[in-house]
Design a protein around this motif. Sequence first.
Motif, mmCIF file in Angstrom:
data_model
loop_
_atom_site.group_PDB
_atom_site.id
_atom_site.type_symbol
_atom_site.label_atom_id
_atom_site.label_comp_id
_atom_site.label_asym_id
_atom_site.label_seq_id
_atom_site.Cartn_x
_atom_site.Cartn_y
_atom_site.Cartn_z
ATOM 1 N N TYR A 120 80.929 120.793 31.353
ATOM 2 C CA TYR A 120 82.233 121.375 30.983
ATOM 3 C C TYR A 120 82.046 122.705 30.249
ATOM 4 O O TYR A 120 83.013 123.424 30.021
ATOM 5 C CB TYR A 120 82.970 120.393 30.048
ATOM 6 C CG TYR A 120 82.075 119.830 28.969
ATOM 7 C CD1 TYR A 120 81.462 118.589 29.115
ATOM 8 C CD2 TYR A 120 81.772 120.580 27.828
ATOM 9 C CE1 TYR A 120 80.594 118.086 28.150
ATOM 10 C CE2 TYR A 120 80.910 120.095 26.851
ATOM 11 C CZ TYR A 120 80.334 118.856 27.018
ATOM 12 O OH TYR A 120 79.478 118.366 26.064
ATOM 13 N N LYS A 121 80.786 123.011 29.914
ATOM 14 C CA LYS A 121 80.541 124.220 29.118
ATOM 15 C C LYS A 121 80.638 125.469 29.990
ATOM 16 O O LYS A 121 80.456 125.397 31.209
ATOM 17 C CB LYS A 121 79.180 124.143 28.434
ATOM 18 C CG LYS A 121 79.177 123.196 27.223
ATOM 19 C CD LYS A 121 77.808 123.033 26.654
ATOM 20 C CE LYS A 121 77.413 124.069 25.634
ATOM 21 N NZ LYS A 121 78.163 123.990 24.365
ATOM 22 N N LYS A 122 80.909 126.586 29.339
ATOM 23 C CA LYS A 122 81.047 127.873 30.025
ATOM 24 C C LYS A 122 79.955 128.049 31.099
ATOM 25 O O LYS A 122 78.801 127.711 30.828
ATOM 26 C CB LYS A 122 80.932 128.996 28.974
ATOM 27 C CG LYS A 122 81.273 130.355 29.509
ATOM 28 C CD LYS A 122 81.137 131.391 28.395
ATOM 29 C CE LYS A 122 81.436 132.760 28.977
ATOM 30 N NZ LYS A 122 80.893 133.834 28.139
ATOM 31 N N ARG A 124 82.102 126.478 33.270
ATOM 32 C CA ARG A 124 82.696 125.371 34.040
ATOM 33 C C ARG A 124 83.908 124.743 33.348
ATOM 34 O O ARG A 124 84.319 123.636 33.684
ATOM 35 C CB ARG A 124 81.632 124.298 34.294
ATOM 36 C CG ARG A 124 80.569 124.787 35.244
ATOM 37 C CD ARG A 124 79.449 123.804 35.513
ATOM 38 N NE ARG A 124 78.473 124.464 36.353
ATOM 39 C CZ ARG A 124 77.552 125.297 35.887
ATOM 40 N NH1 ARG A 124 77.483 125.562 34.582
ATOM 41 N NH2 ARG A 124 76.705 125.897 36.711
ATOM 42 N N GLU A 125 84.502 125.480 32.383
ATOM 43 C CA GLU A 125 85.644 124.895 31.660
ATOM 44 C C GLU A 125 86.784 124.528 32.627
ATOM 45 O O GLU A 125 87.345 123.437 32.563
ATOM 46 C CB GLU A 125 86.204 125.883 30.616
ATOM 47 C CG GLU A 125 85.209 126.375 29.575
ATOM 48 C CD GLU A 125 84.580 127.685 29.975
ATOM 49 O OE1 GLU A 125 84.247 128.499 29.083
ATOM 50 O OE2 GLU A 125 84.396 127.917 31.199
ATOM 51 N N TRP A 128 86.134 121.496 34.793
ATOM 52 C CA TRP A 128 86.339 120.267 34.011
ATOM 53 C C TRP A 128 87.833 119.977 33.832
ATOM 54 O O TRP A 128 88.281 118.851 34.004
ATOM 55 C CB TRP A 128 85.644 120.411 32.647
ATOM 56 C CG TRP A 128 85.888 119.289 31.701
ATOM 57 C CD1 TRP A 128 86.828 119.242 30.708
ATOM 58 C CD2 TRP A 128 85.224 118.024 31.647
ATOM 59 N NE1 TRP A 128 86.783 118.043 30.039
ATOM 60 C CE2 TRP A 128 85.808 117.277 30.596
ATOM 61 C CE3 TRP A 128 84.197 117.456 32.395
ATOM 62 C CZ2 TRP A 128 85.390 115.993 30.275
ATOM 63 C CZ3 TRP A 128 83.773 116.171 32.066
ATOM 64 C CH2 TRP A 128 84.361 115.451 31.020
ATOM 65 N N PRO A 336 85.420 121.236 26.331
ATOM 66 C CA PRO A 336 84.673 122.494 26.466
ATOM 67 C C PRO A 336 84.630 123.316 25.183
ATOM 68 O O PRO A 336 83.698 124.080 24.952
ATOM 69 C CB PRO A 336 85.433 123.234 27.572
ATOM 70 C CG PRO A 336 86.094 122.159 28.358
ATOM 71 C CD PRO A 336 86.447 121.106 27.362
ATOM 72 N N TRP A 337 85.639 123.124 24.320
ATOM 73 C CA TRP A 337 85.692 123.940 23.115
ATOM 74 C C TRP A 337 85.250 123.158 21.881
ATOM 75 O O TRP A 337 84.981 123.739 20.849
ATOM 76 C CB TRP A 337 87.099 124.513 22.968
ATOM 77 C CG TRP A 337 87.389 125.432 24.102
ATOM 78 C CD1 TRP A 337 87.001 126.740 24.191
ATOM 79 C CD2 TRP A 337 88.020 125.122 25.337
ATOM 80 N NE1 TRP A 337 87.365 127.260 25.422
ATOM 81 C CE2 TRP A 337 88.000 126.293 26.140
ATOM 82 C CE3 TRP A 337 88.623 123.976 25.861
ATOM 83 C CZ2 TRP A 337 88.552 126.339 27.414
ATOM 84 C CZ3 TRP A 337 89.159 124.018 27.139
ATOM 85 C CH2 TRP A 337 89.110 125.195 27.900
#
Length: 415
Positions: A120-122, A124-125, A128, A336-337
């Motif tokens: 989900y991390k940058k 790929r936010e 996700w 993601p955040w």
Amino acid sequence: MSVDSAQPTPTGLLGWFDKRFPVMRVWNEHLAEYYAPKNMGLWSVFGSLALLVLVIQIVSGIWLAMSYKPSATEAFASVEYIMRDVNWGWLLRYMHSTGASFFFILVYLHMFRGLMWGSYKKPRELLWIIGVVIYLAMMATAFFGYLLPWGQMSYWGAQVIVNLFAAVPGIGEDLSVWVRGDYVISDATLNRFFAFHFLIPFLLAGLVFLHIVALHRVGSTNPDGIEIKENKDENGIPKDGIPFHPYYTVKDSVAFVVFLAVFSLVMFYAPDMGGLFLEGPNFQPADPLKTPEHIAPVWYFTPYYAMLRAVPPIAGSQFPGVVVMFAAILILFLVPWLDRSPVRSIRYKGNLSKIFLAAFAVSFVVLAYLGLKPASDLYTLLSQIFTVVYFAFFLLMPIYTKLEKTKPVPERVTT
Ligand code: HEM
């Protein structure tokens, strides 16, 4: 992630099509020249298997709809008719009910893989987030579908869940009447639930298309969480990448065969899975005058049902429990955040992340079990403890992912 290479122009029928529709370009961009990490392993099959089950659900669902009657007086009998009189009706019904549970098993494993790999991390936010929207659409489809057999558990399960809307302060009563189309679960409710249950899977198919297009835009990640496109050879091909076709198409095909064998075993020999996939009380027609002793949703909803029941009503209102239940799902959008770690994969994260992820998985499974059981003081206490553990995984993530010491990530993927 595709690489541009000079491909011979197709001739014959394929050439005819390719001149009028970008067949070869799509094939190359998304399959033959789409390079995926060479070490994705078993965890990467669940997405493709979920796609297979989505097709099984839509096809078996359309066939069931040909004999099913969405009316309170005929629904239960029409399912009996499908089971006994429609050619292969019993197989279509069991395919659909078994498919519903396997769909959630696969998607839960798929989501867990995403949490482990940091998928989900940058950058790929959005991938996700589309995934979480898919999950919400799946839950809505399953909820609407659950009323359709018009059995005791269908009826009272829907009554319980729709009544939760009534807990919303101020507008609750009107909202629940609006959702039902009546003051109680009735023929009007059944009709509209059938319409939604028929419609949403097609929206889901569209969402999955967007999901895969988003994936092919950013590329797949891998157990090491390494961006393979940052290490290319002189031809612009990622050194740790292999073409999706034939490597992953063949691998996924093997997974399809194994999966369909397991699926068939359940469908032919244990379609009710001891009441987990098809509950006993649901083989009795709905009786609005007779409340079943214990009302519980199907297992894939029970973690959230346990959370709902864990929160004591305040001033007689269940609204706080409803908020916790929905927050448990919507918090997925924030992952993601929430994750502040400099690394992606759990492999290189610190022990705190590993402990919290394990505790999260245990809490989800335990809550699923508790949600299936009749409420008791002990189970309520356990539900409260594991609800706190569930939320701690997300709410403390910005802290423990920032504080913990991570391991150095290798330059190339490990196999
Ligand atoms: C109908 C349900 C779904 C289908 C058919 C589906 C399909 C796929 C497919 C085919 C892939 C590529 C293969 C793989 O890596 O597994 C994929 C990747 C991915 N999916 Fe899904 N998906 C579904 C639901 C979800 C949900 C609910 C989430 C998250 C909430 C999600 C998040 C992701 C992510 C983050 C990736 C990239 C994985 C990576 O490369 O690390 N998907 N999905």
